[in-house]
Scaffold this motif. Structure first.
Motif, PDB file in Angstrom:
ATOM      1  N   VAL A   1       0.842  -1.203   0.000  1.00  0.00           N
ATOM      2  CA  VAL A   1       0.000   0.000   0.000  1.00  0.00           C
ATOM      3  C   VAL A   1       0.876   1.251   0.000  1.00  0.00           C
ATOM      4  N   VAL A   2       1.942   1.252   0.793  1.00  0.00           N
ATOM      5  CA  VAL A   2       2.860   2.394   0.815  1.00  0.00           C
ATOM      6  C   VAL A   2       3.495   2.589  -0.559  1.00  0.00           C
ATOM      7  N   LYS A   3       3.952   1.518  -1.179  1.00  0.00           N
ATOM      8  CA  LYS A   3       4.559   1.603  -2.512  1.00  0.00           C
ATOM      9  C   LYS A   3       3.558   2.150  -3.533  1.00  0.00           C
ATOM     10  N   PHE A   4       2.306   1.677  -3.430  1.00  0.00           N
ATOM     11  CA  PHE A   4       1.287   2.137  -4.377  1.00  0.00           C
ATOM     12  C   PHE A   4       1.006   3.624  -4.212  1.00  0.00           C
ATOM     13  N   VAL A   5       0.859   4.084  -2.969  1.00  0.00           N
ATOM     14  CA  VAL A   5       0.555   5.500  -2.731  1.00  0.00           C
ATOM     15  C   VAL A   5       1.687   6.387  -3.254  1.00  0.00           C
ATOM     16  N   LEU A   6       2.925   5.997  -3.021  1.00  0.00           N
ATOM     17  CA  LEU A   6       4.062   6.794  -3.491  1.00  0.00           C
ATOM     18  C   LEU A   6       4.098   6.870  -5.014  1.00  0.00           C
ATOM     19  N   TYR A   7       3.861   5.747  -5.669  1.00  0.00           N
ATOM     20  CA  TYR A   7       3.916   5.733  -7.139  1.00  0.00           C
ATOM     21  C   TYR A   7       2.680   6.387  -7.751  1.00  0.00           C
ATOM     22  N   PHE A   8       1.509   6.116  -7.198  1.00  0.00           N
ATOM     23  CA  PHE A   8       0.265   6.664  -7.732  1.00  0.00           C
ATOM     24  C   PHE A   8       0.230   8.180  -7.603  1.00  0.00           C
ATOM     25  N   GLN A   9       0.808   8.707  -6.535  1.00  0.00           N
ATOM     26  CA  GLN A   9       0.802  10.147  -6.292  1.00  0.00           C
ATOM     27  C   GLN A   9       2.058  10.840  -6.830  1.00  0.00           C
ATOM     28  N   ASN A  10       2.771  10.191  -7.746  1.00  0.00           N
ATOM     29  CA  ASN A  10       3.937  10.801  -8.408  1.00  0.00           C
ATOM     30  C   ASN A  10       5.009  11.251  -7.416  1.00  0.00           C
ATOM     31  N   GLN A  11       5.241  10.446  -6.399  1.00  0.00           N
ATOM     32  CA  GLN A  11       6.284  10.757  -5.431  1.00  0.00           C
ATOM     33  C   GLN A  11       7.592  10.040  -5.750  1.00  0.00           C
ATOM     34  N   CYS A  12       7.597   9.212  -6.782  1.00  0.00           N
ATOM     35  CA  CYS A  12       8.812   8.570  -7.265  1.00  0.00           C
ATOM     36  C   CYS A  12       8.668   8.368  -8.769  1.00  0.00           C
ATOM     37  N   PRO A  13       9.766   8.421  -9.529  1.00  0.00           N
ATOM     38  CA  PRO A  13       9.691   8.378 -10.998  1.00  0.00           C
ATOM     39  C   PRO A  13       9.272   7.036 -11.560  1.00  0.00           C
ATOM     40  N   GLY A  14       9.217   6.007 -10.751  1.00  0.00           N
ATOM     41  CA  GLY A  14       8.840   4.684 -11.219  1.00  0.00           C
ATOM     42  C   GLY A  14       8.419   3.826 -10.055  1.00  0.00           C
ATOM     43  N   PRO A  15       8.033   2.583 -10.313  1.00  0.00           N
ATOM     44  CA  PRO A  15       7.694   1.680  -9.204  1.00  0.00           C
ATOM     45  C   PRO A  15       8.828   1.586  -8.200  1.00  0.00           C
ATOM     46  N   TYR A  16       8.464   1.473  -6.930  1.00  0.00           N
ATOM     47  CA  TYR A  16       9.483   1.514  -5.875  1.00  0.00           C
ATOM     48  C   TYR A  16      10.501   0.404  -6.024  1.00  0.00           C
ATOM     49  N   ASP A  17      10.076  -0.784  -6.426  1.00  0.00           N
ATOM     50  CA  ASP A  17      11.022  -1.892  -6.552  1.00  0.00           C
ATOM     51  C   ASP A  17      12.110  -1.578  -7.576  1.00  0.00           C
ATOM     52  N   GLN A  18      11.761  -0.829  -8.627  1.00  0.00           N
ATOM     53  CA  GLN A  18      12.777  -0.404  -9.599  1.00  0.00           C
ATOM     54  C   GLN A  18      13.750   0.590  -8.981  1.00  0.00           C
ATOM     55  N   MET A  19      13.220   1.495  -8.150  1.00  0.00           N
ATOM     56  CA  MET A  19      14.088   2.452  -7.469  1.00  0.00           C
ATOM     57  C   MET A  19      15.056   1.726  -6.530  1.00  0.00           C
ATOM     58  N   LEU A  20      14.557   0.707  -5.861  1.00  0.00           N
ATOM     59  CA  LEU A  20      15.404  -0.066  -4.955  1.00  0.00           C
ATOM     60  C   LEU A  20      16.506  -0.796  -5.721  1.00  0.00           C
ATOM     61  N   ASP A  21      16.161  -1.367  -6.868  1.00  0.00           N
ATOM     62  CA  ASP A  21      17.167  -2.051  -7.689  1.00  0.00           C
ATOM     63  C   ASP A  21      18.221  -1.073  -8.201  1.00  0.00           C
ATOM     64  N   THR A  22      17.796   0.150  -8.545  1.00  0.00           N
ATOM     65  CA  THR A  22      18.741   1.160  -9.019  1.00  0.00           C
ATOM     66  C   THR A  22      19.741   1.532  -7.929  1.00  0.00           C
ATOM     67  N   VAL A  23      19.250   1.716  -6.711  1.00  0.00           N
ATOM     68  CA  VAL A  23      20.139   2.065  -5.597  1.00  0.00           C
ATOM     69  C   VAL A  23      21.105   0.929  -5.309  1.00  0.00           C
ATOM     70  N   LYS A  24      20.619  -0.304  -5.339  1.00  0.00           N
ATOM     71  CA  LYS A  24      21.504  -1.445  -5.117  1.00  0.00           C
ATOM     72  C   LYS A  24      22.587  -1.516  -6.197  1.00  0.00           C
ATOM     73  N   MET A  25      22.215  -1.204  -7.436  1.00  0.00           N
ATOM     74  CA  MET A  25      23.187  -1.222  -8.516  1.00  0.00           C
ATOM     75  C   MET A  25      24.245  -0.145  -8.318  1.00  0.00           C
ATOM     76  N   LEU A  26      23.831   1.042  -7.863  1.00  0.00           N
ATOM     77  CA  LEU A  26      24.788   2.112  -7.597  1.00  0.00           C
ATOM     78  C   LEU A  26      25.758   1.712  -6.484  1.00  0.00           C
ATOM     79  N   GLU A  27      25.237   1.087  -5.447  1.00  0.00           N
ATOM     80  CA  GLU A  27      26.099   0.661  -4.344  1.00  0.00           C
ATOM     81  C   GLU A  27      27.072  -0.429  -4.789  1.00  0.00           C
ATOM     82  N   GLU A  28      26.612  -1.344  -5.642  1.00  0.00           N
ATOM     83  CA  GLU A  28      27.510  -2.381  -6.148  1.00  0.00           C
ATOM     84  C   GLU A  28      28.612  -1.785  -7.015  1.00  0.00           C
TER      85      GLU A  28
END
Length: 267
Positions: A23-50
């Motif tokens: 529900v938190v992920k949906f509200v953030l994405y539905f209300q344009n609080q992140c540029p894409g689905p949260y799971d994609q944002m999480l994968d991007t951050v993990k890739m940057l850290e790697e």
């Protein structure tokens, strides 16, 4: 706006945590609080850290090498993901068991009292199973499958009901509140809000909270919960309701959304 959602099994602490996170992920994405689905944002951050870890390793073995420049957008994205993960760690299965909460409120807006969008999760019909700690004999694979199925049903119902909700035009904050019994020591990292009353009217605009009421569609609850355990969980879950007094507790962790360019915002 009340939305009854029928689940295949009773909601336990594990599935309730999964539903809350989705529900938190949906509200953030539905209300344009992140540029894409949260799971994609999480994968991007993990890739940057790697990439950073790989750069440090290569620099140690081969010598100094040119490092990828960290942009301001990368730093904001990392902070966003870090705050969301901190919120998920705070509201886990153990918290739902010990806090004995009856409702969970996810609010997006300048403050919890001035919401732009609000989703209320009602655990009341499932307190008997929700407030029981997970058993060591529970099948982890089965619990994960049940949690994913319940989360999909809730999000499906939430999508259909949120179509008329006004979309935020800029970054806002996401707050989480839990309603539970009045206790001397509030849950860790949660502060009591005894006189909390959200303002559902903003000028001529009326903010209609989306109330998701979870029901068990089958008479038999899933999971190896005996009658004695169910009775014990119901007694524990309803212990604080005898006095009829409960208050809201607000999480000390909030999430600020990211700036997202949309066609509507450019007009």
């Amino acid at each position: 706006m009340e939305i009854p959602v029928k689940l295949a099994v009773s909601v336990n602490a594990h599935s309730a945590t999964k539903i809350f996170q989705e529900v938190v992920k949906f509200v953030l994405y539905f209300q344009n609080q992140c540029p894409g689905p949260y799971d994609q944002m999480l994968d991007t951050v993990k890739m940057l850290e790697e990439e950073e870890e790989e750069h440090v390793t290569n620099s140690t073995l081969v010598g100094r090498r040119k490092r990828r420049r960290t942009t301001a957008g990368d730093r904001r994205l990392r902070k966003f993901v870090r705050d969301v993960e901190a919120l998920f760690e705070l509201v886990d299965a153990q918290f739902l068991v010990t806090s004995k909460g009856t409702d969970m409120l996810v609010v997006l807006g300048a403050s919890p009292a001035r919401p732009k969008m609000a989703c209320l999760l009602q655990w009341c019909p499932n307190q008997a199973a929700l407030h029981l700690p997970p058993s060591e004999v529970d099948d982890a694979v089965l619990l994960k499958k049940q949690a994913s199925d319940g989360a999909r049903r809730v999000i499906r119902a939430l999508i259909q009901s949120a179509l008329d909700t006004k979309i935020a035009t800029g970054p806002s904050k996401l707050f989480v509140l839990s309603r539970g019994p009045v206790v001397d020591t509030p849950p860790p990292h949660f502060l009591p809000k005894r006189s909390f009353q959200p303002q559902w009217r903003k000028g001529k605009q009326i903010i209609r909270p989306i109330c998701i009421k979870l029901h068990n569609s089958r008479a038999a609850a899933a999971g190896p919960v005996s009658e004695e355990a169910g009775a014990e969980g119901e007694a524990v879950g309803n212990e604080h309701m005898s006095s009829g007094e409960s208050i809201w507790y607000q999480s000390s962790v909030s999430v600020r959304g990211l700036s997202v360019s949309t066609p509507d915002a450019a007009l």
